[in-house]
Design a protein around this motif. Structure first.
Motif, short mmCIF file in Angstrom:
data_model
loop_
_atom_site.label_atom_id
_atom_site.label_comp_id
_atom_site.label_asym_id
_atom_site.label_seq_id
_atom_site.Cartn_x
_atom_site.Cartn_y
_atom_site.Cartn_z
N PRO A 188 -61.95 13.81 -27.09
CA PRO A 188 -62.34 14.12 -28.47
C PRO A 188 -62.14 15.59 -28.86
O PRO A 188 -62.06 15.90 -30.04
N ARG A 220 -58.35 9.55 -28.62
CA ARG A 220 -59.45 10.20 -29.34
C ARG A 220 -60.81 9.90 -28.72
O ARG A 220 -61.71 10.73 -28.77
N PRO A 226 -57.32 17.41 -30.39
CA PRO A 226 -56.82 16.67 -31.55
C PRO A 226 -55.43 16.08 -31.32
O PRO A 226 -54.59 16.69 -30.64
#
Length: 191
Positions: free
Chosen positions: A25, A21, A28
């Motif tokens: 980013p 993450r 997902p």
């Protein structure tokens, strides 16, 4: 579409999910809990893109990277004899009721009751009631730990291995990026 990573009970994908993450980013990542019984099926069906599985799995058509080993432990009620030991051997357990089959196929020599299928949590609850024992990977025993049970290493059972697995026909850039995260590669390192 989210990148879906399955994980069996006791596996802890949080560290790798956090790195993913941070690095990606805009891509997902969904973590999907799966049972050992369904781990291979959800991977082969495409319900998940990759999975942290507990070996063995049929590796035909799958790519697999062993990650770490887990010690098998016996879980028993607090008043059970194993509570007095630091570790046990299978010979110490031959007269016990095994409330859930062990993946190795080991069975005590005592006549076994016909236990209904049960989850790890249900097996620990049964053991806590003072009925029988269950053998689980240490991470699973810790996850389901209760004040009324103990767990001790079984020194003569082989360790279980947690591995990252994915379909060979879906070995794409995204899968390889996740492999890099799991292997600790930096964003600038190459395969």
């Amino acid at each position: 579409m989210a990148f879906r990573v399955g994980f069996v009970t006791g596996a802890t994908p949080d560290k790798w999910a956090g790195v993913w993450r941070e690095r990606y980013p805009r891509e997902p990542l969904d973590l999907v809990p799966v049972t050992e019984a369904e781990q291979e099926a959800v991977l082969r069906s495409g319900e998940v893109d990759m999975a942290l599985v507990r070996l063995p799995v049929d590796r035909d058509g799958l790519l697999c990277i062993p990650l770490y080993d887990e010690v098998p432990v016996v879980v028993a009620g607090l008043e059970h004899l194993v509570a007095a030991a630091d570790d046990v051997r299978l010979d110490d357990l031959v007269d016990e009721q095994l409330v859930r089959p062990h993946v190795s196929g080991w069975r005590p020599t005592a006549d076994q009751l016909a236990w209904p299928p049960m989850t790890e949590r249900e097996a620990v609850e049964t053991v806590a009631a003072g009925t029988g024992i269950v053998i689980l990977p240490m991470s699973v025993a810790r996850l389901h730990h209760r004040k009324d049970v103990v767990h001790r290493p079984v020194v003569d059972l082989p360790v279980t291995t947690v591995a990252l697995a994915w379909r060979a026909d879906h070995d794409d850039e995204r899968s390889q990026r996740f492999v890099g995260v799991v292997r600790g590669r930096t964003p600038r390192s190459s395969r």
